[in-house]
Design an enzyme around this catalytic site. Structure first.
Site, PDB file in Angstrom:
ATOM      1  N   GLU A   1      56.116  35.852 -19.620  1.00  0.00           N
ATOM      2  CA  GLU A   1      55.972  35.974 -21.083  1.00  0.00           C
ATOM      3  C   GLU A   1      56.749  34.887 -21.822  1.00  0.00           C
ATOM      4  O   GLU A   1      56.298  34.380 -22.847  1.00  0.00           O
ATOM      5  CB  GLU A   1      56.423  37.364 -21.523  1.00  0.00           C
ATOM      6  CG  GLU A   1      55.479  38.441 -21.010  1.00  0.00           C
ATOM      7  CD  GLU A   1      56.043  39.837 -21.186  1.00  0.00           C
ATOM      8  OE1 GLU A   1      57.112  40.123 -20.596  1.00  0.00           O
ATOM      9  OE2 GLU A   1      55.430  40.629 -21.907  1.00  0.00           O
TER      10      GLU A   1
ATOM     11  N   ALA B   1      62.619  40.211 -17.282  1.00  0.00           N
ATOM     12  CA  ALA B   1      63.735  40.821 -17.997  1.00  0.00           C
ATOM     13  C   ALA B   1      64.688  41.376 -16.938  1.00  0.00           C
ATOM     14  O   ALA B   1      64.296  41.567 -15.781  1.00  0.00           O
ATOM     15  CB  ALA B   1      63.224  41.927 -18.910  1.00  0.00           C
TER      16      ALA B   1
ATOM     17  N   GLY C   1      58.866  39.251 -17.867  1.00  0.00           N
ATOM     18  CA  GLY C   1      59.393  38.526 -19.021  1.00  0.00           C
ATOM     19  C   GLY C   1      59.466  37.022 -18.792  1.00  0.00           C
ATOM     20  O   GLY C   1      59.437  36.252 -19.755  1.00  0.00           O
TER      21      GLY C   1
ATOM     22  N   GLU D   1      55.011  44.536 -14.391  1.00  0.00           N
ATOM     23  CA  GLU D   1      55.673  45.680 -15.033  1.00  0.00           C
ATOM     24  C   GLU D   1      55.095  47.024 -14.592  1.00  0.00           C
ATOM     25  O   GLU D   1      55.811  48.027 -14.518  1.00  0.00           O
ATOM     26  CB  GLU D   1      55.588  45.557 -16.558  1.00  0.00           C
ATOM     27  CG  GLU D   1      56.464  44.456 -17.152  1.00  0.00           C
ATOM     28  CD  GLU D   1      55.810  43.091 -17.182  1.00  0.00           C
ATOM     29  OE1 GLU D   1      54.741  42.893 -16.566  1.00  0.00           O
ATOM     30  OE2 GLU D   1      56.383  42.199 -17.832  1.00  0.00           O
TER      31      GLU D   1
HETATM   32  N1  CAA Z   1      66.225  41.692 -12.995  1.00  0.00           N
HETATM   33  C1  CAA Z   1      67.445  41.808 -12.415  1.00  0.00           C
HETATM   34  N2  CAA Z   1      67.764  41.254 -11.259  1.00  0.00           N
HETATM   35  C2  CAA Z   1      66.803  40.575 -10.601  1.00  0.00           C
HETATM   36  C3  CAA Z   1      65.520  40.427 -11.117  1.00  0.00           C
HETATM   37  C4  CAA Z   1      65.236  41.014 -12.383  1.00  0.00           C
HETATM   38  N3  CAA Z   1      64.040  40.894 -12.992  1.00  0.00           N
HETATM   39  N4  CAA Z   1      64.780  39.709 -10.245  1.00  0.00           N
HETATM   40  C5  CAA Z   1      65.595  39.415  -9.214  1.00  0.00           C
HETATM   41  N5  CAA Z   1      66.821  39.938  -9.427  1.00  0.00           N
HETATM   42  C6  CAA Z   1      67.999  39.872  -8.547  1.00  0.00           C
HETATM   43  C7  CAA Z   1      67.843  40.771  -7.343  1.00  0.00           C
HETATM   44  O1  CAA Z   1      68.188  42.088  -7.684  1.00  0.00           O
HETATM   45  C8  CAA Z   1      68.803  40.133  -6.382  1.00  0.00           C
HETATM   46  O2  CAA Z   1      70.101  40.520  -6.739  1.00  0.00           O
HETATM   47  P1  CAA Z   1      71.176  40.964  -5.595  1.00  0.00           P
HETATM   48  O3  CAA Z   1      71.381  39.696  -4.779  1.00  0.00           O
HETATM   49  O4  CAA Z   1      72.364  41.365  -6.376  1.00  0.00           O
HETATM   50  O5  CAA Z   1      70.532  42.052  -4.800  1.00  0.00           O
HETATM   51  C9  CAA Z   1      68.669  38.650  -6.692  1.00  0.00           C
HETATM   52  O6  CAA Z   1      68.100  38.570  -7.992  1.00  0.00           O
HETATM   53  C10 CAA Z   1      67.726  37.927  -5.742  1.00  0.00           C
HETATM   54  O7  CAA Z   1      66.479  38.643  -5.727  1.00  0.00           O
HETATM   55  P2  CAA Z   1      65.757  39.155  -4.384  1.00  0.00           P
HETATM   56  O8  CAA Z   1      66.775  39.417  -3.335  1.00  0.00           O
HETATM   57  O9  CAA Z   1      64.859  40.271  -4.776  1.00  0.00           O
HETATM   58  O10 CAA Z   1      64.956  37.834  -4.018  1.00  0.00           O
HETATM   59  P3  CAA Z   1      63.608  37.742  -3.144  1.00  0.00           P
HETATM   60  O11 CAA Z   1      63.406  36.303  -2.902  1.00  0.00           O
HETATM   61  O12 CAA Z   1      63.663  38.689  -2.008  1.00  0.00           O
HETATM   62  O13 CAA Z   1      62.445  38.305  -4.128  1.00  0.00           O
HETATM   63  C11 CAA Z   1      61.239  38.497  -6.225  1.00  0.00           C
HETATM   64  C12 CAA Z   1      62.082  37.601  -5.281  1.00  0.00           C
HETATM   65  C13 CAA Z   1      59.895  38.850  -5.567  1.00  0.00           C
HETATM   66  C14 CAA Z   1      60.998  37.730  -7.514  1.00  0.00           C
HETATM   67  C15 CAA Z   1      62.015  39.804  -6.517  1.00  0.00           C
HETATM   68  O14 CAA Z   1      63.353  39.476  -6.912  1.00  0.00           O
HETATM   69  C16 CAA Z   1      61.431  40.637  -7.613  1.00  0.00           C
HETATM   70  O15 CAA Z   1      60.447  41.320  -7.394  1.00  0.00           O
HETATM   71  N6  CAA Z   1      62.027  40.628  -8.845  1.00  0.00           N
HETATM   72  C17 CAA Z   1      61.607  41.432  -9.943  1.00  0.00           C
HETATM   73  C18 CAA Z   1      60.319  40.909 -10.589  1.00  0.00           C
HETATM   74  C19 CAA Z   1      59.861  41.822 -11.703  1.00  0.00           C
HETATM   75  O16 CAA Z   1      59.504  42.951 -11.513  1.00  0.00           O
HETATM   76  N7  CAA Z   1      59.909  41.303 -12.970  1.00  0.00           N
HETATM   77  C20 CAA Z   1      59.487  42.020 -14.122  1.00  0.00           C
HETATM   78  C21 CAA Z   1      60.668  42.667 -14.781  1.00  0.00           C
HETATM   79  S1  CAA Z   1      60.184  43.788 -16.070  1.00  0.00           S
HETATM   80  C22 CAA Z   1      60.005  42.839 -17.459  1.00  0.00           C
HETATM   81  O17 CAA Z   1      60.115  41.636 -17.415  1.00  0.00           O
HETATM   82  C23 CAA Z   1      59.735  43.580 -18.722  1.00  0.00           C
HETATM   83  C24 CAA Z   1      59.127  42.746 -19.807  1.00  0.00           C
HETATM   84  O18 CAA Z   1      57.936  42.633 -19.926  1.00  0.00           O
HETATM   85  C25 CAA Z   1      59.958  42.089 -20.795  1.00  0.00           C
END
Ligand code: CAA
Length: 264
Positions: free
Chosen positions: A116, A69, A113, A136
């Site tokens: 999911e 998400a 998400g 999460e």
């Molecule tokens: N939401 C918003 N933006 C996101 C995102 C997310 N879930 N995942 C990545 N992005 C964005 C980053 O913020 C970044 O944006 P900027 O360039 O503006 O800074 C861009 O995408 C590229 O990401 P990274 O620079 O972080 O890329 P990376 O290769 O270094 O890392 C990654 C990749 C490990 C997947 C890392 O992006 C990450 O940890 N993302 C989040 C994963 C996460 O926690 N997902 C769960 C979300 S909560 C949820 O989903 C709730 C639910 O159950 C419904």
């Protein structure tokens, strides 16, 4: 139909009967924002209603299926707003309302998400190097789009508990070993997508009525007791003797030729 109306997804028909939806927010690793999901639901509804489409594939790109998400959208959310607007409830459209089979083709990240979303699809194909996970807990929340329920049904309680409590990722290869994914492709995103589209094309080649019934009965196994589920299956099986395609399919077998489905 064209992708022109959409900002966050692409749609195409790579093979007859196959509707492909490509999540297309590459700069945000296909983070599933509300506007993206609105488009996804719209495209799913259109494919579900389109008589020419028999199966749907959802994919991302080589780097990400979807990294979850949209954390930036969620960060300022209050309990009242989340609760009043039933945040994330529209995601259930895929699992609850789409009647045609949906295949997830997962390469790269399928986190939170994104994992999911894949679990809501009927079949998951992935690359060996795909990265699944429910991280999460690291954000101070829990899975909110069915992960705690669907992952647990897929891998069992102990493993799901460990994954959700630690937030630790698992690979595409592990997803295959654990039965989360139906097929693990050794190649890249393109090779994976080819396999997913080929399977969707196979499904789209069968009677639409039988395909929808097959999806419905398998899904009932997740909701009903064995006895109720078997009875439900038998009733739907009985019902299919009222279709033209049952007559066509069985007659073609006897005459040793390919059936020509009417989808009636
Ligand atoms: N939401 C918003 N933006 C996101 C995102 C997310 N879930 N995942 C990545 N992005 C964005 C980053 O913020 C970044 O944006 P900027 O360039 O503006 O800074 C861009 O995408 C590229 O990401 P990274 O620079 O972080 O890329 P990376 O290769 O270094 O890392 C990654 C990749 C490990 C997947 C890392 O992006 C990450 O940890 N993302 C989040 C994963 C996460 O926690 N997902 C769960 C979300 S909560 C949820 O989903 C709730 C639910 O159950 C419904």
């Amino acid at each position: 139909s064209s992708s022109a109306a959409y900002e966050h997804i692409l749609i195409s028909t790579p093979k007859p009967g196959v509707g492909l939806i490509t999540l297309n927010r590459p700069k945000a690793l296909n983070a599933l924002s509300s506007p993206l999901f609105k488009e996804l639901n719209d495209a799913l509804t259109k494919y579900d209603e389109d008589e020419a489409i028999g199966a749907i594939v959802i994919t991302g790109n080589g780097k990400a299926f979807a990294a979850g998400a949209d954390i930036k959208e969620m960060a300022p959310l209050t309990f009242s707003a989340a609760y009043s607007n039933n945040f994330i409830a529209p995601w259930s459209h895929l699992a609850n309302s789409v009647r045609k089979p949906v295949i997830a083709a997962v390469a790269g990240y399928a986190l939170g998400g994104g994992c999911e979303l894949a679990l809501m699809c009927d079949v998951i194909y992935c690359t060996a190097s795909a990265t699944f996970g429910q991280p999460e807990i690291k954000l101070g929340v829990v899975p909110g789009a069915g992960g705690s329920q669907r992952l647990t049904r897929a891998v069992g309680k102990s493993k799901a508990m460990e994954l959700i409590l630690t937030g630790k990722n698992f690979s595409g290869r592990e997803a295959g070993e654990w039965g989360v994914a139906a097929k693990v492709v050794e190649g890249d995103h393109q090779a994976l997508l080819g396999e997913a589209i080929a399977t969707a094309e196979t499904i789209a080649g069968y009677s639409r009525v039988a395909v929808v019934a097959a999806k419905e009965v398998v899904n009932k196994s997740q909701e009903l007791s064995l006895r109720e589920g078997v009875e439900y299956e038998r009733r739907l099986f009985h019902g299919l003797f009222g279709s033209e395609d049952q007559k066509i399919g069985m007659k073609a077998f006897a005459e040793k030729r390919k059936p020509e489905w009417t989808n009636k």
